[in-house]
Scaffold this motif. Structure first.
Motif, PDB file in Angstrom:
ATOM      1  N   SER A 297      -6.377 -18.083  -1.629  1.00  0.00           N
ATOM      2  CA  SER A 297      -5.297 -18.255  -0.658  1.00  0.00           C
ATOM      3  C   SER A 297      -5.751 -19.169   0.463  1.00  0.00           C
ATOM      4  N   GLY A 298      -4.775 -19.767   1.136  1.00  0.00           N
ATOM      5  CA  GLY A 298      -5.047 -20.638   2.274  1.00  0.00           C
ATOM      6  C   GLY A 298      -3.898 -20.590   3.260  1.00  0.00           C
ATOM      7  N   PRO A 299      -3.895 -21.460   4.264  1.00  0.00           N
ATOM      8  CA  PRO A 299      -2.801 -21.499   5.236  1.00  0.00           C
ATOM      9  C   PRO A 299      -1.464 -21.814   4.557  1.00  0.00           C
ATOM     10  N   SER A 300      -0.387 -21.457   5.251  1.00  0.00           N
ATOM     11  CA  SER A 300       0.945 -21.595   4.662  1.00  0.00           C
ATOM     12  C   SER A 300       1.350 -23.043   4.423  1.00  0.00           C
TER      13      SER A 300
ATOM     14  N   GLN B 200     -24.807 -27.620  -1.317  1.00  0.00           N
ATOM     15  CA  GLN B 200     -25.095 -27.577   0.116  1.00  0.00           C
ATOM     16  C   GLN B 200     -23.795 -27.347   0.897  1.00  0.00           C
ATOM     17  N   SER B 201     -23.263 -26.159   0.778  1.00  0.00           N
ATOM     18  CA  SER B 201     -22.007 -25.864   1.454  1.00  0.00           C
ATOM     19  C   SER B 201     -22.114 -24.554   2.232  1.00  0.00           C
ATOM     20  N   ASN B 202     -22.221 -23.430   1.495  1.00  0.00           N
ATOM     21  CA  ASN B 202     -22.321 -22.089   2.087  1.00  0.00           C
ATOM     22  C   ASN B 202     -21.115 -21.726   2.948  1.00  0.00           C
ATOM     23  N   THR B 203     -19.973 -22.349   2.704  1.00  0.00           N
ATOM     24  CA  THR B 203     -18.794 -22.058   3.506  1.00  0.00           C
ATOM     25  C   THR B 203     -17.560 -22.073   2.621  1.00  0.00           C
ATOM     26  N   THR B 204     -16.544 -21.330   3.055  1.00  0.00           N
ATOM     27  CA  THR B 204     -15.239 -21.379   2.398  1.00  0.00           C
ATOM     28  C   THR B 204     -14.208 -22.036   3.312  1.00  0.00           C
ATOM     29  N   THR B 205     -14.676 -22.721   4.331  1.00  0.00           N
ATOM     30  CA  THR B 205     -13.792 -23.429   5.257  1.00  0.00           C
ATOM     31  C   THR B 205     -13.763 -24.907   4.898  1.00  0.00           C
ATOM     32  N   LEU B 206     -12.571 -25.423   4.715  1.00  0.00           N
ATOM     33  CA  LEU B 206     -12.375 -26.832   4.406  1.00  0.00           C
ATOM     34  C   LEU B 206     -12.169 -27.584   5.714  1.00  0.00           C
ATOM     35  N   VAL B 207     -12.925 -28.652   5.921  1.00  0.00           N
ATOM     36  CA  VAL B 207     -12.915 -29.385   7.188  1.00  0.00           C
ATOM     37  C   VAL B 207     -12.347 -30.777   6.964  1.00  0.00           C
ATOM     38  N   GLY B 208     -11.434 -31.178   7.854  1.00  0.00           N
ATOM     39  CA  GLY B 208     -10.879 -32.524   7.812  1.00  0.00           C
ATOM     40  C   GLY B 208     -11.620 -33.442   8.766  1.00  0.00           C
ATOM     41  N   GLN B 209     -12.068 -34.564   8.270  1.00  0.00           N
ATOM     42  CA  GLN B 209     -12.786 -35.535   9.099  1.00  0.00           C
ATOM     43  C   GLN B 209     -11.956 -36.801   9.286  1.00  0.00           C
ATOM     44  N   GLU B 210     -10.687 -36.619   9.463  1.00  0.00           N
ATOM     45  CA  GLU B 210      -9.761 -37.722   9.689  1.00  0.00           C
ATOM     46  C   GLU B 210     -10.094 -38.423  11.010  1.00  0.00           C
TER      47      GLU B 210
ATOM     48  N   LEU C 207      -9.320 -22.226   6.496  1.00  0.00           N
ATOM     49  CA  LEU C 207     -10.151 -21.201   5.876  1.00  0.00           C
ATOM     50  C   LEU C 207      -9.511 -20.777   4.560  1.00  0.00           C
ATOM     51  N   LEU C 208     -10.237 -20.977   3.453  1.00  0.00           N
ATOM     52  CA  LEU C 208      -9.772 -20.546   2.145  1.00  0.00           C
ATOM     53  C   LEU C 208     -10.409 -19.200   1.831  1.00  0.00           C
ATOM     54  N   SER C 209      -9.612 -18.260   1.371  1.00  0.00           N
ATOM     55  CA  SER C 209     -10.128 -16.926   1.060  1.00  0.00           C
ATOM     56  C   SER C 209      -9.910 -16.640  -0.416  1.00  0.00           C
ATOM     57  N   ALA C 210     -10.936 -16.077  -1.033  1.00  0.00           N
ATOM     58  CA  ALA C 210     -10.872 -15.701  -2.451  1.00  0.00           C
ATOM     59  C   ALA C 210     -11.133 -14.211  -2.576  1.00  0.00           C
ATOM     60  N   SER C 211     -10.476 -13.566  -3.536  1.00  0.00           N
ATOM     61  CA  SER C 211     -10.649 -12.144  -3.802  1.00  0.00           C
ATOM     62  C   SER C 211     -10.634 -11.919  -5.300  1.00  0.00           C
ATOM     63  N   LEU C 212     -11.309 -10.845  -5.734  1.00  0.00           N
ATOM     64  CA  LEU C 212     -11.364 -10.469  -7.148  1.00  0.00           C
ATOM     65  C   LEU C 212     -10.947  -9.020  -7.287  1.00  0.00           C
ATOM     66  N   GLN C 213     -10.340  -8.690  -8.430  1.00  0.00           N
ATOM     67  CA  GLN C 213     -10.020  -7.299  -8.708  1.00  0.00           C
ATOM     68  C   GLN C 213     -10.092  -7.044 -10.202  1.00  0.00           C
ATOM     69  N   ASN C 214     -10.189  -5.770 -10.542  1.00  0.00           N
ATOM     70  CA  ASN C 214     -10.169  -5.327 -11.938  1.00  0.00           C
ATOM     71  C   ASN C 214      -8.890  -4.543 -12.138  1.00  0.00           C
ATOM     72  N   GLN C 215      -7.904  -5.215 -12.712  1.00  0.00           N
ATOM     73  CA  GLN C 215      -6.598  -4.597 -12.861  1.00  0.00           C
ATOM     74  C   GLN C 215      -6.654  -3.400 -13.802  1.00  0.00           C
ATOM     75  N   SER C 216      -7.530  -3.459 -14.816  1.00  0.00           N
ATOM     76  CA  SER C 216      -7.583  -2.383 -15.803  1.00  0.00           C
ATOM     77  C   SER C 216      -8.184  -1.099 -15.244  1.00  0.00           C
ATOM     78  N   SER C 217      -8.925  -1.196 -14.110  1.00  0.00           N
ATOM     79  CA  SER C 217      -9.522   0.015 -13.535  1.00  0.00           C
ATOM     80  C   SER C 217      -8.793   0.468 -12.272  1.00  0.00           C
ATOM     81  N   GLY C 218      -7.558   0.038 -12.112  1.00  0.00           N
ATOM     82  CA  GLY C 218      -6.748   0.516 -10.995  1.00  0.00           C
ATOM     83  C   GLY C 218      -6.474  -0.502  -9.923  1.00  0.00           C
ATOM     84  N   GLY C 219      -7.092  -1.684  -9.991  1.00  0.00           N
ATOM     85  CA  GLY C 219      -6.808  -2.737  -9.021  1.00  0.00           C
ATOM     86  C   GLY C 219      -7.482  -2.496  -7.684  1.00  0.00           C
TER      87      GLY C 219
END
Length: 768
Positions: free
Chosen positions: A542-545, A644-654, A617-629
């Motif tokens: 997921s990310g911003p709207s 060489q990142s270590n981040t889930t934030t996307l940066v614009g250098q415009e 900020l991009l966010s990722a999540s995981l689930q196991n639907q077969s074990s109840g979600g």
């Protein structure tokens, strides 16, 4: 009776102060009195004095007040100047409550005081009330402290009676004896002294709340401006003349928390004159909102220019209640014509801010919540009473580590308190002096910062790192009205077992050089399993709207598979990936379960998206639907050593400082309803706007007269837009054929920025 005098301040009408019996060698005013130091200079509008119902009031008394200032011209004075606010000259035996108004000499609703003194000036002593012989005898048995005098009278030949002593009375013949009068002794008891102020004075205690007081140029001793002492003062000295209304300097207050404020008071020393006051000043406030230049945004609450009068050594200002934490006092002086030096110095004794109502913002922090083991936190719910204009928001922070800090104490004498010492000093003590070791838990280095506020009480997804063993909760109660407040009743945490002990993710590349341009990116994800973890079979990104996500491919393999110079991505492709229906700002995938022992150490998700702002900020999540979600969040971290990142934030250098780009126009509208060119269309991309500021298109005719206004508002202003005009004015009528001008702009504050194109201007044509 000093032991009882505090009873007059305890708020309990059943307790009281009863002065000790009078002695004959001193006047009553030297024996029956008390003085109260309120602890600080305060603005009061009335004093209420209450005498106990089961006793007597003072027969005659004075009530005196003082603001704490010493008499002028007496350099070594010890006692402050007192002034009477009530003098009772008529004997009082029945009135037990006195309400004393404290009017000011000017428009201020009250006067400044620090000390209150009550002095008895008259008493009936042992003859306060005549009683029967039977009542007198009862008093002798049951209430000996109320036994008063007995008066004996001699009967004269002419019928008059004269007062005589007991010895003479006993020697008189029966026919010469007159009446005997019995009296109850006066027992004065003061139940309560109440001082009613304008409201809570809020500058005192600023530093204790974590706030601060500072000023512009180091000339003002700020510590005395809010110490509650009307004697100590601070002087602001001018060093050069200034023009009218030029700001000279400021005193700034950070109250530490938010309050409702509606009054401002300046107290000058008793020696001040009209030459030693501020000619011009402003009081400004801020709720912490930042202006475009990054400084606090200030709003004027009080503005005084060329103060016409100087009364009673103070200045009072009242204004509509404001919700604020920050204030600054900007002072100005007018220097007389022809002077080559600065104006007279200004000396201030106190500055005070007053407020009423519930605090507009209160934060409560929980103790450490122990989850028992590593838990995947899902959501948080709460029950609260929130009248209109109030709100409760929650935040969380999580961690796995607790540090144990040991504190060592010694006690040389059981009658003395313990003192803390170092471990080395503790070990060197005699055993009899060792007063114990206390262990204190403190949050470890792995604890997260407080999350963004949660606002959905029926269930807000927890965004703090998870799974974790410990969690803390912070609740903030907000109110937009002084007389209303929210109440928090209950909080619930929802959690399940984790799909993996840890999930780390990073995005590549994490920086893009142009905004508004589609890019293909890779999200690397690394799970750390224990043998009993259920694993996962769904991924949500997921990310911003204002961003949309399109799936490219999903890969899975070992660390070695991805760290090769040219990974064999075809061999690592995950089969049977299903793109599930979700919102445009999210990407949800379903695939065969990845479990412990499957050989999968790293996943790589390739997707395409467009960045419109300076960062997302991009966010990722995981689930196991077969074990109840239950979604488990991916934390930013080192998912793959070669990345060489270590981040889930996307940066614009415009580098271009622009708001609008990619503007295209279909400039002709033929509003005849045939489906062809029924609207003039303007397509464009908005960059950098992260709030919900609306986009406005205003249409004008060639004379400059506005004919139509069209607004489009989103939760985030950045993104792709298509705005159309159907050739009608704001009233719904078709406009005449001709050329029109469309001005498109973002309704947001861009002052102080270096943006180049803050609006779009295009011509449109209406043709019949």
């Amino acid at each position: 009776n000093a032991a009882q005098v505090l009873n007059i301040l305890d708020g309990d009408p059943e307790t009281y102060w009863e002065p000790e019996p009078l002695t004959q060698d001193l006047p009553v005013s030297d024996q029956w009195w008390f003085s109260v130091d309120l602890g600080r200079y305060m603005i009061a509008d009335r004093i209420v004095l209450k005498f106990a119902e089961n006793a007597d009031p003072f027969l005659l008394f004075n009530v005196m007040v003082s603001d704490g200032r010493m008499p002028a011209g007496i350099p070594n004075a010890i006692d402050p100047v007192f002034e009477p606010v009530l003098r009772l000259f008529t004997p009082n035996k029945s009135q037990r409550e006195f309400e004393i108004e404290l009017p000011s000499e000017d428009e201020a609703p009250g006067r400044g005081i620090r000390f209150v003194q009550v002095i008895a000036t008259g008493t009936d002593s042992s003859r306060t009330e005549e009683v029967s012989q039977a009542e007198y005898e009862r008093l002798q048995v049951e209430e000996p402290d109320r036994v008063g005098a007995i008066d004996y009278y001699r009967q004269q030949a002419d019928g008059r009676e004269i007062l005589v002593g007991r010895e003479i009375y006993d020697q008189l013949e029966e026919g010469s004896r007159g009446q005997i009068l019995y009296f109850r002794r006066e027992v004065p008891r003061v139940a309560e002294l109440e001082v009613w102020s304008l409201g809570d004075e809020l500058l005192m205690g600023t530093e204790a709340r974590g706030g601060s007081i500072d000023e512009s140029d180091g000339n003002i001793v700020t510590g005395v401006l809010a110490d509650g002492d009307a004697v100590a003062s601070a002087t602001a000295t001018e060093t050069a003349p200034v023009n009218k209304f030029d700001p000279e300097g400021f005193v700034r207050f950070d109250l530490g928390v938010f309050f409702w404020i509606d009054k401002f008071w300046i107290l000058y020393p008793s020696t001040a004159s009209s030459l030693n006051k501020w000619d011009n000043y402003r009081l400004e406030h801020s709720d912490g909102t930042l202006a475009a230049d990054g400084n606090l945004k200030w709003v004027t609450a009080v503005k005084r220019t060329q103060n016409p009068e100087f009364r009673a050594g103070h200045e009072y200002n009242e204004f509509e209640p404001v919700k604020a934490r920050f204030f600054r006092f900007l002072f100005e002086r007018i220097v007389s014509q022809g002077l080559n030096s600065g104006g007279s110095p200004v000396t201030m004794a106190e500055m005070q801010l007053f407020g009423r109502g519930h605090l507009p913002e209160v934060s409560l922090e929980s103790d450490l919540v122990r989850l028992g083991s590593s838990r995947n936190l899902l959501s948080i719910e709460w029950e609260a009473d929130t009248p209109p204009g109030t709100e409760v928001v929650l935040q969380t922070r999580t961690g796995n580590e607790l540090d144990i800090v040991r504190r060592y104490f010694k006690q040389l004498n059981p009658a003395l308190p313990r003192t803390e010492v170092t471990e080395t000093a503790y070990e060197a003590l005699r055993e009899s002096w060792k007063a114990g070791i206390e262990e204190e838990e403190r949050l470890g280095s792995d604890w997260s910062a407080w999350s963004e506020p949660y606002r959905l009480p029926t269930g807000s997804a927890i965004t703090s790192p998870s799974p974790r063993q410990f969690v803390k909760i912070r609740a903030t109660l907000l109110s937009d009205e002084p007389e209303k407040h929210a109440t928090l009743n209950a909080v619930r945490l929802n959690f399940i077992g984790p799909v993996a002990q840890q999930l780390l993710g990073e995005i590549v590349p994490f920086a893009v050089d142009s905004l508004g341009v589609p890019r293909t990116l890779s999200f690397y994800l690394r799970p750390e399993f224990q043998s009993l973890d259920p694993g996962f079979d769904e991924l949500l990104l997921s990310g911003p709207s204002d961003m949309t996500f399109d799936f490219v491919q999903l890969y899975a393999g070992s660390v070695r598979d991805f760290e090769g110079e040219v990974p064999d991505l075809e061999a690592l492709r995950v089969g049977s990936v299903e793109v599930m229906s979700t919102a445009a700002d999210s990407l949800r995938l379903s695939f065969d379960a990845i479990i412990p022992g499957s050989g999968v150490e790293v996943l790589r998700l390739d997707f395409s998206t467009t960045l419109f702002t300076g960062g997302a900020l991009l966010s990722a999540s995981l689930q196991n639907q077969s074990s109840g979600g239950g979604w488990q969040r991916v934390d930013a971290g080192d998912a793959l050593a070669s990345i060489q990142s270590n981040t889930t934030t996307l940066v614009g250098q415009e580098t271009r400082r622009i708001l609008f780009t990619d503007v295209t126009v279909q400039p002709v509208v033929t509003p005849n309803g045939d489906g062809i060119n029924d609207e003039a269309l303007v397509d464009f991309t908005v960059l950098r706007v992260t709030d919900g500021s609306p986009v406005e298109m205003q249409l004008y005719d060639v004379t400059g007269r506005p004919v139509r206004r069209i607004l489009e508002q989103r939760s985030r202003g950045a993104g792709l837009y298509e705005m159309g005009w159907d050739g009608r004015d704001d009233g719904g009528d078709l406009v005449p054929p001709g050329v029109y001008v469309a001005r498109i702009r973002i309704r947001t504050d861009t002052d102080g920025t270096s943006l180049q194109n803050r609006e779009i201007l295009r011509t449109l044509s209406v043709v019949y």
